[in-house]
Design a protein around this motif. Structure first.
Motif, PDB file in Angstrom:
ATOM      1  N   THR A  17       8.906   2.136  14.785  1.00  0.00           N
ATOM      2  CA  THR A  17       8.285   1.804  13.502  1.00  0.00           C
ATOM      3  C   THR A  17       6.829   1.405  13.693  1.00  0.00           C
ATOM      4  OG1 THR A  17      10.426   1.078  12.641  1.00  0.00           O
ATOM      5  CG2 THR A  17       8.481   0.403  11.412  1.00  0.00           C
ATOM      6  N   SER A  18       6.538   0.710  14.776  1.00  0.00           N
ATOM      7  CA  SER A  18       5.149   0.359  15.074  1.00  0.00           C
ATOM      8  C   SER A  18       4.335   1.608  15.395  1.00  0.00           C
ATOM      9  CB  SER A  18       5.093  -0.629  16.243  1.00  0.00           C
ATOM     10  OG  SER A  18       5.620  -1.889  15.863  1.00  0.00           O
ATOM     11  N   LEU A  19       4.891   2.521  16.189  1.00  0.00           N
ATOM     12  CA  LEU A  19       4.179   3.767  16.489  1.00  0.00           C
ATOM     13  C   LEU A  19       3.887   4.538  15.205  1.00  0.00           C
ATOM     14  CD1 LEU A  19       5.895   5.199  19.705  1.00  0.00           C
ATOM     15  CD2 LEU A  19       3.910   3.696  19.519  1.00  0.00           C
ATOM     16  N   TYR A  20       4.853   4.560  14.315  1.00  0.00           N
ATOM     17  CA  TYR A  20       4.675   5.235  13.023  1.00  0.00           C
ATOM     18  C   TYR A  20       3.548   4.574  12.230  1.00  0.00           C
ATOM     19  CZ  TYR A  20       5.739   6.407   8.121  1.00  0.00           C
ATOM     20  OH  TYR A  20       5.652   6.800   6.803  1.00  0.00           O
ATOM     21  N   ALA A  21       3.596   3.254  12.115  1.00  0.00           N
ATOM     22  CA  ALA A  21       2.613   2.532  11.298  1.00  0.00           C
ATOM     23  C   ALA A  21       1.207   2.609  11.896  1.00  0.00           C
ATOM     24  CB  ALA A  21       3.041   1.075  11.149  1.00  0.00           C
ATOM     25  N   TYR A  22       1.100   2.482  13.204  1.00  0.00           N
ATOM     26  CA  TYR A  22      -0.219   2.545  13.844  1.00  0.00           C
ATOM     27  C   TYR A  22      -0.791   3.966  13.770  1.00  0.00           C
ATOM     28  CZ  TYR A  22       1.319  -1.915  15.925  1.00  0.00           C
ATOM     29  OH  TYR A  22       1.788  -3.188  16.129  1.00  0.00           O
ATOM     30  N   SER A  23       0.065   4.968  13.946  1.00  0.00           N
ATOM     31  CA  SER A  23      -0.395   6.363  13.858  1.00  0.00           C
ATOM     32  C   SER A  23      -0.872   6.684  12.450  1.00  0.00           C
ATOM     33  CB  SER A  23       0.733   7.324  14.247  1.00  0.00           C
ATOM     34  OG  SER A  23       1.124   7.139  15.588  1.00  0.00           O
ATOM     35  N   LYS A  24      -0.199   6.112  11.475  1.00  0.00           N
ATOM     36  CA  LYS A  24      -0.515   6.378  10.071  1.00  0.00           C
ATOM     37  C   LYS A  24      -1.927   5.920   9.713  1.00  0.00           C
ATOM     38  CE  LYS A  24       1.937   6.089   5.654  1.00  0.00           C
ATOM     39  NZ  LYS A  24       3.088   5.479   4.949  1.00  0.00           N
ATOM     40  N   GLN A  25      -2.467   4.974  10.474  1.00  0.00           N
ATOM     41  CA  GLN A  25      -3.812   4.469  10.194  1.00  0.00           C
ATOM     42  C   GLN A  25      -4.903   5.474  10.583  1.00  0.00           C
ATOM     43  OE1 GLN A  25      -4.443   0.608  12.026  1.00  0.00           O
ATOM     44  NE2 GLN A  25      -2.331  -0.002  11.636  1.00  0.00           N
ATOM     45  N   HIS A  26      -4.581   6.379  11.490  1.00  0.00           N
ATOM     46  CA  HIS A  26      -5.596   7.296  12.019  1.00  0.00           C
ATOM     47  C   HIS A  26      -5.977   8.335  10.957  1.00  0.00           C
ATOM     48  CE1 HIS A  26      -7.777   9.970  14.641  1.00  0.00           C
ATOM     49  NE2 HIS A  26      -7.582   9.168  15.676  1.00  0.00           N
ATOM     50  N   PRO A  27      -7.261   8.516  10.693  1.00  0.00           N
ATOM     51  CA  PRO A  27      -7.685   9.457   9.640  1.00  0.00           C
ATOM     52  C   PRO A  27      -7.355  10.919   9.934  1.00  0.00           C
ATOM     53  CG  PRO A  27      -9.580   8.645  10.880  1.00  0.00           C
ATOM     54  CD  PRO A  27      -8.409   7.814  11.307  1.00  0.00           C
ATOM     55  N   GLU A  28      -7.072  11.240  11.188  1.00  0.00           N
ATOM     56  CA  GLU A  28      -6.761  12.628  11.532  1.00  0.00           C
ATOM     57  C   GLU A  28      -5.259  12.868  11.703  1.00  0.00           C
ATOM     58  OE1 GLU A  28     -10.630  14.165  13.946  1.00  0.00           O
ATOM     59  OE2 GLU A  28      -9.299  12.827  15.057  1.00  0.00           O
ATOM     60  N   ILE A  29      -4.463  11.871  11.320  1.00  0.00           N
ATOM     61  CA  ILE A  29      -3.005  11.992  11.450  1.00  0.00           C
ATOM     62  C   ILE A  29      -2.354  11.834  10.081  1.00  0.00           C
ATOM     63  CG2 ILE A  29      -0.909  10.979  12.429  1.00  0.00           C
ATOM     64  CD1 ILE A  29      -2.497  10.109  14.837  1.00  0.00           C
ATOM     65  N   TYR A  30      -1.431  12.726   9.779  1.00  0.00           N
ATOM     66  CA  TYR A  30      -0.622  12.602   8.561  1.00  0.00           C
ATOM     67  C   TYR A  30       0.808  12.301   8.980  1.00  0.00           C
ATOM     68  CZ  TYR A  30       1.657  13.603   4.115  1.00  0.00           C
ATOM     69  OH  TYR A  30       2.392  13.500   2.956  1.00  0.00           O
ATOM     70  N   MET A  31       1.335  11.192   8.481  1.00  0.00           N
ATOM     71  CA  MET A  31       2.725  10.837   8.750  1.00  0.00           C
ATOM     72  C   MET A  31       3.555  11.012   7.484  1.00  0.00           C
ATOM     73  SD  MET A  31       2.719  10.056  11.947  1.00  0.00           S
ATOM     74  CE  MET A  31       4.333   9.322  12.230  1.00  0.00           C
ATOM     75  N   SER A  32       4.746  11.533   7.644  1.00  0.00           N
ATOM     76  CA  SER A  32       5.660  11.678   6.514  1.00  0.00           C
ATOM     77  C   SER A  32       5.779  10.357   5.762  1.00  0.00           C
ATOM     78  CB  SER A  32       7.043  12.097   7.027  1.00  0.00           C
ATOM     79  OG  SER A  32       8.051  11.821   6.071  1.00  0.00           O
ATOM     80  N   PRO A  33       5.726  10.373   4.431  1.00  0.00           N
ATOM     81  CA  PRO A  33       5.891   9.124   3.674  1.00  0.00           C
ATOM     82  C   PRO A  33       7.267   8.494   3.888  1.00  0.00           C
ATOM     83  CG  PRO A  33       5.923  11.034   2.213  1.00  0.00           C
ATOM     84  CD  PRO A  33       5.484  11.527   3.552  1.00  0.00           C
ATOM     85  N   LEU A  34       8.245   9.315   4.242  1.00  0.00           N
ATOM     86  CA  LEU A  34       9.557   8.801   4.634  1.00  0.00           C
ATOM     87  C   LEU A  34       9.558   8.726   6.152  1.00  0.00           C
ATOM     88  CD1 LEU A  34      12.519   8.042   3.953  1.00  0.00           C
ATOM     89  CD2 LEU A  34      13.069  10.481   4.096  1.00  0.00           C
TER      90      LEU A  34
END
Length: 303
Positions: A17-34
């Motif tokens: 969950t931390s990897l997901y949340a931290y990755s989501k902050q990066h402007p060049e990364i799109y993480m699934s909303p789910l």
């Protein structure tokens, strides 16, 4: 139509969950909303896990490719597209299904000392109000019966710590340079360095520094179960009020407040040294095999 080019595949209760949340902050990364679609683990299946809380798992799991692709409709010009489903590590068919759809995918794994992971998994079920008996030993004794009765993966505290048979299909199917394995202790001790290595692996700007001040999905036992249930669970009768407040107050104000309240309500008892020693001994052979497979020193896990 868009589909991910990287996946965080596990392990559960190891920092995904931390990897997901931290990755989501990066402007060049799109993480699934789910965060956990689990599509590649359960494609085309009817999900019917039993046990307390399993209805939420069943309802939130994506099983059709159309619904899965729709999660990524919001992509604009991001370079890396991903999601984080720990079920991919523990469901046998997932590796083959991932290879079928995205053979060039990059795979991210984060592993935790398995006895500690098992205890964290147990505390997670207690926090959720699903495990009413707060004795870890009792939960371990019940695990085999629960698996036979088709209880969900969150109840497999001990079983999911045997990483080797879960990892091996990925190393057999994918090139080693497509897989990046991290350790939970590195996420705790050097989160920025770990994330920048992950960014480099994904081919995005690795100079970006994410805000790693928050820990996500932390476990513990609520001191006041009723208050915790009202404030932080998905079934809370206060959900309409919380949604209203969420619309009024920006996340920058809500998050620190919620984090502060949650930290006051949760206590994290330590695992019995005897139980940890016993579990670690049971995991010993698997740990040594994982060490050879991922080519990382795991000797501290055996202490």
């Amino acid at each position: 139509m868009p589909i991910p080019n990287f996946l965080v595949i596990g392990a559960a209760k190891s920092g995904t969950t931390s990897l997901y949340a931290y990755s989501k902050q990066h402007p060049e990364i799109y993480m699934s909303p789910l965060k956990e679609p689990r599509f590649f683990a359960f494609e085309g299946e009817k999900i019917d896990f039993c046990g307390p809380g399993s209805n939420i798992f069943n309802q939130e799991t994506i099983t059709s490719i159309e619904a899965y692709r729709a999660l990524f409709d919001g992509i604009s010009d991001e370079k890396a597209i991903g999601e984080a489903s720990p079920a991919y590590l523990c469901v046998p068919k997932a590796a083959e299904c991932i290879y079928h759809y995205i053979p060039d995918v990059k795979l991210i794994v984060i592993l935790r000392q398995p006895a500690e992971r098992a205890y964290s998994s147990f505390l997670h079920t207690v926090k959720a109000g699903a495990e009413l008996n707060i004795d870890f030993t009792h939960a371990l004794q019940e695990e085999e019966k629960r698996i036979l009765n088709n209880w969900g993966f969150i109840w497999r505290h001990k079983t999911l710590g045997f990483y080797y048979p879960q990892l091996k299909p990925y190393f057999d199917r994918f090139n080693r340079n497509q897989i990046r394995v991290y350790l939970y202790e590195d996420l705790c001790n050097q989160p920025v360095e770990l994330m920048q290595d992950l960014f480099q692996f994904l081919g995005v700007d690795d100079k970006f520094i994410p805000d790693v001040s928050s820990k996500f999905n932390a476990t513990g036992i609520p001191q006041n179960r009723f208050l915790y249930y009202l404030l932080f669970t998905k079934k809370s009768p206060l959900k309409p009020i919380k949604n209203f407040l969420r619309a009024l107050f920006p996340g920058k104000l809500r998050t620190p407040l919620a984090k502060g309240i949650k930290s006051k309500l949760l206590v994290k008892p330590t695992m019995s040294p005897e139980i940890k020693k016993q579990l670690t001994q049971e995991y010993r052979e698997d740990i040594l095999k994982v060490q050879d497979l991922i080519q990382k020193d795991l000797s501290k896990w055996l202490e």
